[in-house]
Design a protein around this motif. Sequence first.
Motif, mmCIF file in Angstrom:
data_model
loop_
_atom_site.group_PDB
_atom_site.id
_atom_site.type_symbol
_atom_site.label_atom_id
_atom_site.label_comp_id
_atom_site.label_asym_id
_atom_site.label_seq_id
_atom_site.Cartn_x
_atom_site.Cartn_y
_atom_site.Cartn_z
ATOM 1 N N GLN A 142 37.358 64.064 52.125
ATOM 2 C CA GLN A 142 38.221 62.831 52.528
ATOM 3 C C GLN A 142 39.070 62.313 51.174
ATOM 4 O O GLN A 142 38.405 62.359 50.249
ATOM 5 N N THR A 143 40.153 62.011 51.521
ATOM 6 C CA THR A 143 40.914 61.048 50.462
ATOM 7 C C THR A 143 40.684 59.884 50.926
ATOM 8 O O THR A 143 40.491 59.218 51.840
ATOM 9 N N GLN A 144 40.598 58.937 49.472
ATOM 10 C CA GLN A 144 40.314 57.402 49.826
ATOM 11 C C GLN A 144 41.461 56.642 48.886
ATOM 12 O O GLN A 144 41.623 57.247 47.801
ATOM 13 N N ARG A 145 41.966 55.650 49.528
ATOM 14 C CA ARG A 145 42.764 54.854 48.750
ATOM 15 C C ARG A 145 42.156 53.535 48.930
ATOM 16 O O ARG A 145 42.369 52.877 50.041
ATOM 17 N N LEU A 146 41.414 52.900 47.932
ATOM 18 C CA LEU A 146 40.767 51.459 48.197
ATOM 19 C C LEU A 146 40.995 50.438 47.191
ATOM 20 O O LEU A 146 41.662 50.905 46.085
ATOM 21 N N TRP A 147 41.131 49.203 47.675
ATOM 22 C CA TRP A 147 41.346 48.181 46.679
ATOM 23 C C TRP A 147 40.277 47.133 46.755
ATOM 24 O O TRP A 147 39.574 46.976 47.817
ATOM 25 N N TYR A 148 40.335 46.351 45.761
ATOM 26 C CA TYR A 148 39.343 45.185 45.691
ATOM 27 C C TYR A 148 39.663 43.849 44.960
ATOM 28 O O TYR A 148 40.619 44.014 44.347
ATOM 29 N N LEU A 149 39.036 42.918 45.245
ATOM 30 C CA LEU A 149 39.344 41.604 44.359
ATOM 31 C C LEU A 149 38.250 40.801 44.401
ATOM 32 O O LEU A 149 37.449 40.503 45.586
ATOM 33 N N GLY A 150 37.615 40.359 43.109
ATOM 34 C CA GLY A 150 36.555 39.738 43.056
ATOM 35 C C GLY A 150 35.989 39.244 41.636
ATOM 36 O O GLY A 150 36.878 39.718 40.832
ATOM 37 N N PRO A 151 34.838 38.594 41.574
ATOM 38 C CA PRO A 151 34.633 38.136 40.504
ATOM 39 C C PRO A 151 33.788 39.396 39.469
ATOM 40 O O PRO A 151 33.072 40.228 40.099
ATOM 41 N N MET A 152 33.654 39.601 38.050
ATOM 42 C CA MET A 152 33.324 40.186 37.256
ATOM 43 C C MET A 152 32.448 39.305 36.276
ATOM 44 O O MET A 152 33.070 38.027 35.978
ATOM 45 N N PHE A 153 31.642 39.873 35.406
ATOM 46 C CA PHE A 153 30.799 38.879 34.472
ATOM 47 C C PHE A 153 30.829 39.709 33.171
ATOM 48 O O PHE A 153 30.376 40.907 33.137
ATOM 49 N N ARG A 154 31.261 39.137 32.079
ATOM 50 C CA ARG A 154 30.875 39.606 30.720
ATOM 51 C C ARG A 154 30.542 38.695 29.797
ATOM 52 O O ARG A 154 31.321 37.363 29.846
ATOM 53 N N HIS A 155 29.610 38.710 28.907
ATOM 54 C CA HIS A 155 29.064 37.572 28.005
ATOM 55 C C HIS A 155 29.862 37.959 26.741
ATOM 56 O O HIS A 155 29.439 38.643 25.754
ATOM 57 N N GLU A 156 31.041 37.183 26.524
ATOM 58 C CA GLU A 156 31.846 37.270 25.466
ATOM 59 C C GLU A 156 32.293 35.918 24.943
ATOM 60 O O GLU A 156 32.170 35.063 25.996
ATOM 61 N N ARG A 157 32.935 35.857 23.905
ATOM 62 C CA ARG A 157 33.508 34.548 23.666
ATOM 63 C C ARG A 157 34.743 33.844 24.517
ATOM 64 O O ARG A 157 35.793 34.799 24.496
ATOM 65 N N PRO A 158 34.482 32.990 24.975
ATOM 66 C CA PRO A 158 35.566 32.517 26.151
ATOM 67 C C PRO A 158 36.894 32.001 25.437
ATOM 68 O O PRO A 158 36.867 31.380 24.238
ATOM 69 N N GLN A 159 38.043 32.489 25.956
ATOM 70 C CA GLN A 159 39.382 31.843 25.389
ATOM 71 C C GLN A 159 40.131 31.639 26.557
ATOM 72 O O GLN A 159 39.906 32.392 27.675
ATOM 73 N N LYS A 160 41.210 31.346 26.439
ATOM 74 C CA LYS A 160 42.390 31.199 27.554
ATOM 75 C C LYS A 160 42.624 32.340 28.141
ATOM 76 O O LYS A 160 43.001 33.118 27.412
ATOM 77 N N GLY A 161 42.503 32.447 29.462
ATOM 78 C CA GLY A 161 42.613 33.418 30.179
ATOM 79 C C GLY A 161 41.552 34.739 30.281
ATOM 80 O O GLY A 161 41.600 35.644 30.880
#
Length: 425
Positions: free
Chosen positions: A100-119
Motif C-alpha cells: 500500500q502507498t500511504q500519505r499521512l499527516w499529523y498535528l500534536g505536541p512533542m517534548f524535548r528538554h532543552e533551553r527554552p527560548q522564544k518559539g
Amino acid sequence: MSKLQAIRGMNDLLPTDSPVWQYLEAQFRTLMSRYGYSEIRTPIVEQTSLFKRSIGEATDVVEKEMYTFDDRNGSSLTLRPENTAAVVRAALQHSLLHHQTQRLWYLGPMFRHERPQKGRYRQFHQFGAETFNMEGPDIDAELILLTARLWDQLGMRDKVTLELNSLGSNDARAAYRELLVSYLEQHKDVLDEDSLRRLDTNPLRVLDSKNPAMAEMLAGAPKLIDHLDPESLEHFEQLKQRLDEAGIAYVVNPRLVRGLDYYSRTVFEWTTTALGSQGTVCAGGRYDGLVEQLGGKGVPAVGFAMGVERLVLLLEALELIPAEATQTLDVYLTALGDTARQKAMALAENLRDALPTVRLQLHCGGGSFKQQLKKADQSGATLALILGEEECESGTAGIKFLREEREQETVAQDALAERLAAILA
C-alpha cells in the motif's frame, strides 16, 4: 504554600491565543484534504527503544533532550521528541505498509528538554506529513509543492527560502564520513566543544554548526554532493527538474544535513530571516531505511515537519493574521429584566438553529444595561442584541452595531435571523 505554575518551557495556550492556532490548524486541514492525505494520531508516550533505534543514540535528541522515565512495570518510556518514528511504528503495527502507498499527516505536541527560548519550547507542537511506498523524486517534489502552497495560503511565500541537499545512500555517506573526519581532524584547533564531541559520533552535524569562528574552515570542507552515488545524484537532478518546471525557486546548500540519523538522499528546509537571524520554518527529507531499521520490510519514505509555535510567531511578525482569525463572536445577546432573561435563552437557541455558522453568546449573570453593553463590547462581537421588557411585549429585539457608527435597529423576532444573516454576510 508555594504558588502553582506551569513547568518551565511548557506553556499554557490562553483563550486570547487560541483563535490564531485554530486558524492555522484549519489551514493545515484544508491543505492536506486538497492533496488527499489522511490524518493519523499517535500516543505521546512510546517505548524508549523506538527513538534510540530510529533517531540514533549518538544524536543530541537521544543523548540530552528526551523526557524518559520508568513506569510501574519497569518499562522505559519516553515522551515523543518527534513523530516520524511513532508514525512508522503505528504503520507497521497496523499493517498499513503491506503493498500500500500511504500519505499521512499529523498535528500534536512533542517534548524535548532543552533551553527554552522564544518559539522553541520543551513542549512544542508540530504539523507534519509522512509518505510511504513511493520511489523516485515525484513524492519528494509533491511534499515541497505542498508546503509552498501553505506559504501561499498564509501570504508568506516571499518571506521563506527553500534550501535543498542530498545525503546520498548509506554507503556513499559512510565513505564521505571518513573523508570529512580526516579533514576535520586536520583542523581540530578550530573546532568548538560541540563539534569535537560530534567528531566521533555524528560528524555530519559539524557541517550544520552556526559558530562563525568555524565558518571559513567549514567552507573548505569536502562537499557530500560531490561524492554522491550515481543513483542518488540522478534522483537529486530529477527533483530539481520538477521544481524548476513548477516554478519553485530553491538554493542548493551542500552543508544542509538533518539532526536525525535516519535521513538519506533528499533533505530540505524552508528558512526565513523575518524572525531575526536565519531560522528554519519547515524541515524534511527521505528516510528510505527507517522502516526496515524498525523491523519492517524496507520501503521508500519521505516526510516533513514544522513547528506551530514558530509559524505563529512568523505570522505575527509579518502581520499576516487575518482579522477574522482573531474574532471569536458575531453576536452578543443582552437580556434586561426577569421576563427577558426567561425568554433570552430560547431566542438564542432559535437563532443558533437558524444560523448555524453565526457565533452567538448569551449574557449570563445579570447586571445593568450599561454593564451588559460593556460586556458585549469587550467580547469583540460585531453586534449586540437587546432584549428587554419592552421588546418582549412587542415581539421585537434591538440590534446595536458595536464596530461601526450606525443607527440602532428594531427588528421583529421572527425576522431576526434573516436580518442578522444579511448584516453579517
